[in-house]
Design an enzyme around this catalytic site. Structure first.
Site, PDB file in Angstrom:
ATOM      1  N   CYS A  55      -5.234   0.150   3.635  1.00  0.00           N
ATOM      2  CA  CYS A  55      -5.231  -1.184   4.017  1.00  0.00           C
ATOM      3  C   CYS A  55      -6.670  -1.670   3.815  1.00  0.00           C
ATOM      4  O   CYS A  55      -7.220  -2.821   3.399  1.00  0.00           O
ATOM      5  CB  CYS A  55      -5.003  -1.361   5.573  1.00  0.00           C
ATOM      6  N   HIS A  67      -6.722  -1.591  11.995  1.00  0.00           N
ATOM      7  CA  HIS A  67      -5.940  -2.044  10.604  1.00  0.00           C
ATOM      8  C   HIS A  67      -6.887  -3.155   9.980  1.00  0.00           C
ATOM      9  O   HIS A  67      -7.044  -3.971  10.638  1.00  0.00           O
ATOM     10  CB  HIS A  67      -4.615  -2.563  11.000  1.00  0.00           C
ATOM     11  N   GLN A  71       0.752  -1.185  -0.218  1.00  0.00           N
ATOM     12  CA  GLN A  71       0.132   0.020   0.106  1.00  0.00           C
ATOM     13  C   GLN A  71       0.851   1.237  -0.052  1.00  0.00           C
ATOM     14  O   GLN A  71       0.366   2.286  -0.338  1.00  0.00           O
ATOM     15  CB  GLN A  71      -1.007  -0.100   1.213  1.00  0.00           C
ATOM     16  N   ASN A  96      -1.173  -9.495   4.675  1.00  0.00           N
ATOM     17  CA  ASN A  96      -1.347  -7.791   4.792  1.00  0.00           C
ATOM     18  C   ASN A  96      -0.967  -7.141   3.524  1.00  0.00           C
ATOM     19  O   ASN A  96      -0.824  -7.679   2.649  1.00  0.00           O
ATOM     20  CB  ASN A  96       0.125  -7.363   5.904  1.00  0.00           C
TER      21      ASN A  96
END
Length: 331
Positions: free
Chosen positions: A136, A274, A130, A298
């Site tokens: 996210c 997150h 990102q 992630n």
């Protein structure tokens, strides 16, 4: 939103008067900058170097504790070690909210396997990065839809995160300043579709909306919110595929995680900030030892964690809020 009281714990906050650099770290500092292609103005370099040196000290202390068997996961220097608390907050903000949507209903007589990894079944696209954009939430939503698209069509297609970043702000997201997966799902559902990465590529910044309906590659009928417990979460994961989740990621140890089952004593179960993509579960060592984990993807690139993935304790009272804010789409 991460409460202001916590900002100082994330990469130490803003340093107003940078201390004298430790000359013993000069070579290491230069190598780190080359590795992550970092360039600064002379004044900014002083600030960034100070943050970086504090992180060097923290990681060395963690390594000593690992040698004393005080931790069961590893951390190391990465591209975030020169960033302030506010900058990290911008990357991880995916605030929780009161959810009111169709709830996932657990399917009965589901046999839960000992391990599950949806990557091996073809449901998961490669790890992406990102960058400095706090998107996210968009990566998690795109990932969950990608899995359902594969399940329906047999085609694994990276979807446009930039489409979400640019176009869903009227639904309550905040572009690169954070957002909620709930609002992003609402956008995709009401918008009638989402473009592919190939036609609307990621730029790590907010631009004007350039969505074209004729280029849409997927639509969702609805999205389901999973009840806030691990039993419901594992049922949904086994029966449906990858799931967008929120966790508490405001800690230094999260930013520098490199492997093992993550353990952070200060991780909270009621403060998701997150978004990540839950893709499986398993255990380390003997199953009877209880070292069970959730496997999450992630959006920090493959150089973070275990090639972009993290293991979070499973069956430990909703560790880090893994089950507090989870949902998936229906195509």
């Amino acid at each position: 939103m991460i409460p202001a009281v916590f900002l100082a714990t994330i990469c130490l906050g803003v340093i107003l008067a940078a201390p004298t650099p430790d000359c013993n770290l000069d070579a290491e500092w230069e190598e780190w900058k080359r590795s992550y292609e970092k360039t600064y103005s002379p004044e900014e370099e002083k600030q960034r170097r100070a943050l970086w040196e504090e992180n060097v000290k923290m990681i060395k202390q963690h390594t000593v504790e690992n040698g004393l068997w005080m931790n069961n996961f590893t951390i190391e220097m990465n591209e975030f070690c020169d960033m302030t608390g506010e900058e990290i907050r911008m990357m991880t903000d995916s605030s929780s909210l009161t959810l009111s949507n169709v709830k996932h209903i657990q399917k009965r007589n589901v046999k839960i396997p000992k391990t599950l990894d949806w990557r091996k079944e073809g449901y998961v696209t490669p790890v992406r990065r990102q960058g400095a954009c706090g998107a996210c939430w968009a990566f998690a939503v795109a990932g969950s839809i990608e899995g359902q698209l594969f399940n329906k069509t047999g085609r694994l297609l990276p979807l446009s995160v930039q489409n979400l970043v640019d176009c869903s702000r009227s639904f309550g997201t905040m572009g690169c300043k954070g957002g909620r997966i709930y609002n992003a799902f609402q956008y995709v559902k009401n918008n009638g579709g989402l473009e592919a990465e190939a036609t609307y590529p990621y730029e790590a910044k907010v631009r004007h909306c350039r969505y074209h309906p004729e280029r849409s590659v997927v639509k969702i009928i609805r999205f389901l919110v999973i009840p806030r417990n691990e039993e419901a979460l594992i049922n949904a994961l086994v029966t449906n595929g990858p799931i967008a989740v929120g966790i508490d990621a405001q800690h230094e140890s999260f930013k520098k995680y490199t492997g093992g089952i993550y353990h952070e004593p200060n991780c909270k179960s009621d403060s998701p900030n997150h978004s990540m993509l839950l893709v499986g579960f398993g255990y380390e060592g003997q199953e009877s030892e209880g070292r069970k984990y959730w496997l999450v993807k992630n959006s920090y690139g493959e150089r973070w964690g275990e090639k972009g993935y993290m293991k979070i304790p499973r069956g430990q009272n909703n560790y880090c809020g893994i089950a507090s804010y989870a949902m998936y789409p229906v195509l």
